[in-house]
Design an enzyme around this catalytic site. Structure first.
Site, PDB file in Angstrom:
ATOM      1  N   SER A  88      -7.779  -6.200 -10.225  1.00  0.00           N
ATOM      2  CA  SER A  88      -6.815  -5.491 -10.454  1.00  0.00           C
ATOM      3  C   SER A  88      -5.862  -6.442 -11.283  1.00  0.00           C
ATOM      4  CB  SER A  88      -6.435  -4.423  -9.656  1.00  0.00           C
ATOM      5  OG  SER A  88      -6.751  -3.430  -9.679  1.00  0.00           O
ATOM      6  N   GLY A 101      -5.409   2.474  -7.476  1.00  0.00           N
ATOM      7  CA  GLY A 101      -5.954   4.178  -7.052  1.00  0.00           C
ATOM      8  C   GLY A 101      -6.612   3.715  -5.180  1.00  0.00           C
ATOM      9  N   ASP A 102      -6.523   4.785  -4.845  1.00  0.00           N
ATOM     10  CA  ASP A 102      -7.338   4.258  -2.992  1.00  0.00           C
ATOM     11  C   ASP A 102      -8.154   5.853  -3.222  1.00  0.00           C
ATOM     12  OD1 ASP A 102      -7.724   2.677  -0.664  1.00  0.00           O
ATOM     13  OD2 ASP A 102      -7.210   4.350  -0.135  1.00  0.00           O
ATOM     14  N   LYS A 132       0.974  -1.206  -0.026  1.00  0.00           N
ATOM     15  CA  LYS A 132      -0.176  -0.200   0.021  1.00  0.00           C
ATOM     16  C   LYS A 132       0.690   0.953   0.034  1.00  0.00           C
ATOM     17  CE  LYS A 132      -4.328   1.207  -0.264  1.00  0.00           C
ATOM     18  NZ  LYS A 132      -5.516   0.746  -0.345  1.00  0.00           N
TER      19      LYS A 132
HETATM   20  P1  NDP Z   1     -13.160   7.465  -2.657  1.00  0.00           P
HETATM   21  O1  NDP Z   1     -11.764   8.851  -2.271  1.00  0.00           O
HETATM   22  O2  NDP Z   1     -13.347   7.883  -4.200  1.00  0.00           O
HETATM   23  O3  NDP Z   1     -14.411   7.978  -1.902  1.00  0.00           O
HETATM   24  C1  NDP Z   1     -14.314   7.729  -0.650  1.00  0.00           C
HETATM   25  C2  NDP Z   1     -15.289   8.927   0.267  1.00  0.00           C
HETATM   26  O4  NDP Z   1     -15.167   9.106   1.716  1.00  0.00           O
HETATM   27  C3  NDP Z   1     -15.802  10.245  -0.226  1.00  0.00           C
HETATM   28  O5  NDP Z   1     -17.079  10.198   0.260  1.00  0.00           O
HETATM   29  C4  NDP Z   1     -15.081  11.101   1.065  1.00  0.00           C
HETATM   30  O6  NDP Z   1     -15.640  12.528   1.958  1.00  0.00           O
HETATM   31  C5  NDP Z   1     -15.051  10.267   2.063  1.00  0.00           C
HETATM   32  N1  NDP Z   1     -14.630  10.309   2.724  1.00  0.00           N
HETATM   33  C6  NDP Z   1     -12.724  10.235   2.441  1.00  0.00           C
HETATM   34  N2  NDP Z   1     -12.013  10.249   4.264  1.00  0.00           N
HETATM   35  C7  NDP Z   1     -13.124  10.816   4.562  1.00  0.00           C
HETATM   36  C8  NDP Z   1     -12.636  11.398   6.170  1.00  0.00           C
HETATM   37  N3  NDP Z   1     -11.948  11.627   6.655  1.00  0.00           N
HETATM   38  N4  NDP Z   1     -14.112  11.547   7.200  1.00  0.00           N
HETATM   39  C9  NDP Z   1     -15.246  11.346   6.383  1.00  0.00           C
HETATM   40  N5  NDP Z   1     -15.344  11.090   5.242  1.00  0.00           N
HETATM   41  C10 NDP Z   1     -14.284  10.587   4.259  1.00  0.00           C
HETATM   42  O7  NDP Z   1     -12.442   6.830  -2.411  1.00  0.00           O
HETATM   43  P2  NDP Z   1     -12.510   4.831  -2.252  1.00  0.00           P
HETATM   44  O8  NDP Z   1     -14.108   5.107  -3.400  1.00  0.00           O
HETATM   45  O9  NDP Z   1     -12.191   4.435  -3.719  1.00  0.00           O
HETATM   46  O10 NDP Z   1     -12.525   4.263  -0.955  1.00  0.00           O
HETATM   47  C11 NDP Z   1     -13.140   3.917  -0.128  1.00  0.00           C
HETATM   48  C12 NDP Z   1     -12.687   2.965   1.152  1.00  0.00           C
HETATM   49  O11 NDP Z   1     -12.740   1.816  -0.053  1.00  0.00           O
HETATM   50  C13 NDP Z   1     -11.129   3.700   1.752  1.00  0.00           C
HETATM   51  O12 NDP Z   1     -11.467   2.470   2.893  1.00  0.00           O
HETATM   52  C14 NDP Z   1     -10.273   2.767   0.603  1.00  0.00           C
HETATM   53  O13 NDP Z   1      -9.250   2.343   1.309  1.00  0.00           O
HETATM   54  C15 NDP Z   1     -11.414   1.840   0.594  1.00  0.00           C
HETATM   55  N6  NDP Z   1     -10.885   0.235  -0.446  1.00  0.00           N
HETATM   56  C16 NDP Z   1     -11.156   1.179  -2.450  1.00  0.00           C
HETATM   57  C17 NDP Z   1     -10.371   0.489  -3.345  1.00  0.00           C
HETATM   58  C18 NDP Z   1     -10.793   0.760  -4.200  1.00  0.00           C
HETATM   59  O14 NDP Z   1     -10.522  -0.049  -5.727  1.00  0.00           O
HETATM   60  N7  NDP Z   1     -10.828   1.910  -4.757  1.00  0.00           N
HETATM   61  C19 NDP Z   1     -10.680  -0.663  -3.079  1.00  0.00           C
HETATM   62  C20 NDP Z   1     -10.762  -1.262  -1.019  1.00  0.00           C
HETATM   63  C21 NDP Z   1     -11.073  -0.543  -0.585  1.00  0.00           C
HETATM   64  P3  NDP Z   1     -14.837  13.197   1.302  1.00  0.00           P
HETATM   65  O15 NDP Z   1     -15.317  14.182  -0.284  1.00  0.00           O
HETATM   66  O16 NDP Z   1     -15.914  14.939   1.603  1.00  0.00           O
HETATM   67  O17 NDP Z   1     -13.589  13.837   1.992  1.00  0.00           O
END
Ligand code: NDP
Length: 466
Positions: free
Chosen positions: A398, A181-182, A142
């Site tokens: 992926s 991505g993440d 990561k």
């Molecule tokens: P994005 O950046 O696309 O979206 C994240 C979302 O969560 C946004 O709505 C954001 O709101 C909110 N968010 C992020 N940080 C905070 C915070 N500290 N407090 C409140 N809201 C928060 O990310 P993803 O959708 O890709 O990822 C979301 C989760 O899923 C993460 O935990 C990631 O590790 C996990 N994940 C993602 C994968 C992927 O393929 N993308 C794979 C497996 C797990 P705001 O815009 O206001 O920050």
């Protein structure tokens, strides 16, 4: 959902079945001071492994747990860049190459101001077991940066990505380490990162990054895969109880990549999704989220869920985030899908969900549920799918992207989605059968941890002391 997800202090005690591991955990805490999220992730896995060591003493003899808790390599580096006004900024970049027992290091990059070494290590540690569960040949890693893409122009993001890759490229390779991505890293960022890698190395090495655009080596369904997979896993959990998603009321947190496609798949399977959120608050839409509108707000206008509420109509309630405490999880639902970030659903939230009649919870995000909240669900008999199983669809797809890159092939959406559904079924079944084998039927946390651990530990044994 709280603006600053609940901070969780390092968990301390183990139950009698797992006491043998306690000293190993104490050592991890001592060696990784202050990294509370990492402690939490390690504790959550270790507290289920006592019975495995009792049955497989060769794992203890080879000190597999001590080795698995220590990353193979940890990289931290300076990322200097200039904003549009010419001002210089200095961020910190990270890549933790945790385990290559099953394949090249594989795991996403997160760009968010909260990123630090402890968070990257927690995510990398989870990734080892998640990747193992997919049954595909991928190790765990990561990375990311404390860079905040929010409010930056495209040109600034490009300069940041180029600077980040100018250091990271030397550690990557399609057989070595393959980021994706993440949070904060989507298709745009992957494009800039890939472009810089290609320029520096003079190689069109498609398999070095996943999450690429469809026209240049990306895979169908990768964008949708984590959210889709999370809902498919939920459907499997419900199916094993003789139930389904049709007609269910679903609460989702977040409005990013995972949340959007969890909403899409839940709707396709006949559920009504009534919430979504971001760090400024959440919306309740009793008619069901209008996904086309939400996508337009998020992906075209790069807006917030408050904008969705305003555009959607007066029946939608927007509730501003009010610090820590119950947010979106106060909305009663049958199924809850936390898809935002770590520790966003605490014990109070879990109790509210149970009072509201929740039947299944699946983690789209990584470790969004605090340990105390997980206990609440388990004691209430709620089906609980931990992230390392429920959100593994993203990394699994992926790995399918890597397969296609290696053979210079590209599969159709339908074929890829079918593979994803098969993989999620396989993950569900192997968690369920492993939990049963160890005397915890229906406990997907135990099943996921042990099934993932056994695969990695067996490979480590076979590969000797490296
Ligand atoms: P994005 O950046 O696309 O979206 C994240 C979302 O969560 C946004 O709505 C954001 O709101 C909110 N968010 C992020 N940080 C905070 C915070 N500290 N407090 C409140 N809201 C928060 O990310 P993803 O959708 O890709 O990822 C979301 C989760 O899923 C993460 O935990 C990631 O590790 C996990 N994940 C993602 C994968 C992927 O393929 N993308 C794979 C497996 C797990 P705001 O815009 O206001 O920050």
């Amino acid at each position: 959902m709280p603006t600053n997800p609940q901070t969780v202090t390092s968990p301390a005690s183990f139950d009698a079945e797992n006491r043998v591991i306690e000293a190993l955990y104490a050592d991890v805490v001592r060696r990784n001071k202050g990294e509370t999220e990492f402690h939490q992730a390690v504790h959550e896995v270790l507290e289920t492994l006592g019975p495995v060591l009792a049955r497989r003493p060769e794992f203890a003899d080879a000190r597999i747990i001590e080795r698995i808790c220590e990353p193979e390599r940890q990289l931290m580096f300076r990322v200097p860049w200039t904003d549009d006004s010419g001002t210089i900024h200095v961020n910190r970049g990270f890549r933790v190459e945790f385990s290559s027992a099953l394949g090249p290091y594989k795991g996403g990059l997160r760009f968010h101001p909260s990123v630090n070494l402890g968070i990257v290590k927690f995510l990398g540690f989870e990734q080892i077991f998640k990747n193992a569960l997919t049954g595909l040949s991928i190790g765990g890693g990561k990375g990311g940066s404390d860079f905040d893409p929010k409010g930056s122009s495209d040109a600034e993001i490009m300069r940041f990505c180029q600077s980040f890759m100018t250091e990271l490229y030397r550690h990557l390779g399609e057989h070595t380490d393959v980021p994706a991505g993440d949070i904060g890293v989507g298709g745009r960022e992957i494009g800039y990162l890939f472009g810089q890698y290609k320029r520096i190395t003079n190689r069109y090495e498609s398999g070095v990054l996943t999450g690429k655009g469809l026209g240049w080596g990306g895979a169908q369904v990768r964008t949708e895969a984590t959210g889709y997979g999370c809902v498919l896993f939920t459907a499997e959990m419900l199916r094993s109880r003789g139930e389904g998603l049709e007609g269910r009321r679903v609460a989702v947190s977040g409005s990013g990549n995972v949340a959007l496609y969890a909403i899409e798949k839940a709707q396709q399977l006949g559920a009504t999704v009534v919430t979504c959120s971001d760090s400024s608050g959440y919306v309740v839409d009793e008619k069901g989220i209008d996904l086309e509108l939400l996508k337009e707000v998020k992906e075209v206008r790069r807006g917030r869920v408050a904008d969705y509420a305003e555009l959607r109509g007066s029946h939608v309630r927007f509730v501003e985030a009010a610090g820590e405490g119950t947010g979106v999880w106060g909305v009663p639902c049958d199924v809850a899908l936390p898809c935002a970030t770590q520790n966003e659903l605490d014990e109070t939230d879990a109790l509210a969900l149970v009072r509201g009649g929740v039947k299944a919870v699946a983690e789209g995000a990584n470790m969004p549920t605090t340990p105390a909240a997980v206990r609440v669900f388990q004691e209430a008999g709620v089906a609980f799918g931990p992230g390392k199983a429920a959100n593994a669809g993203g990394v699994a797809t992926s790995a399918l992207e890597m397969q296609q890159n290696a053979s210079r092939d590209s599969w159709t959406f339908a074929r890829t989605e079918e593979r994803l559904a098969g993989i999620m079924r396989h993950i569900h079944d192997s968690c369920a059968t492993t939990a049963e084998r160890y005397g915890h039927p229906g406990n997907y946390v135990v099943g996921a941890n042990i099934a993932g651990f056994e695969l990695v530990a067996d490979a480590m044994l076979a590969q000797g002391l490296v």
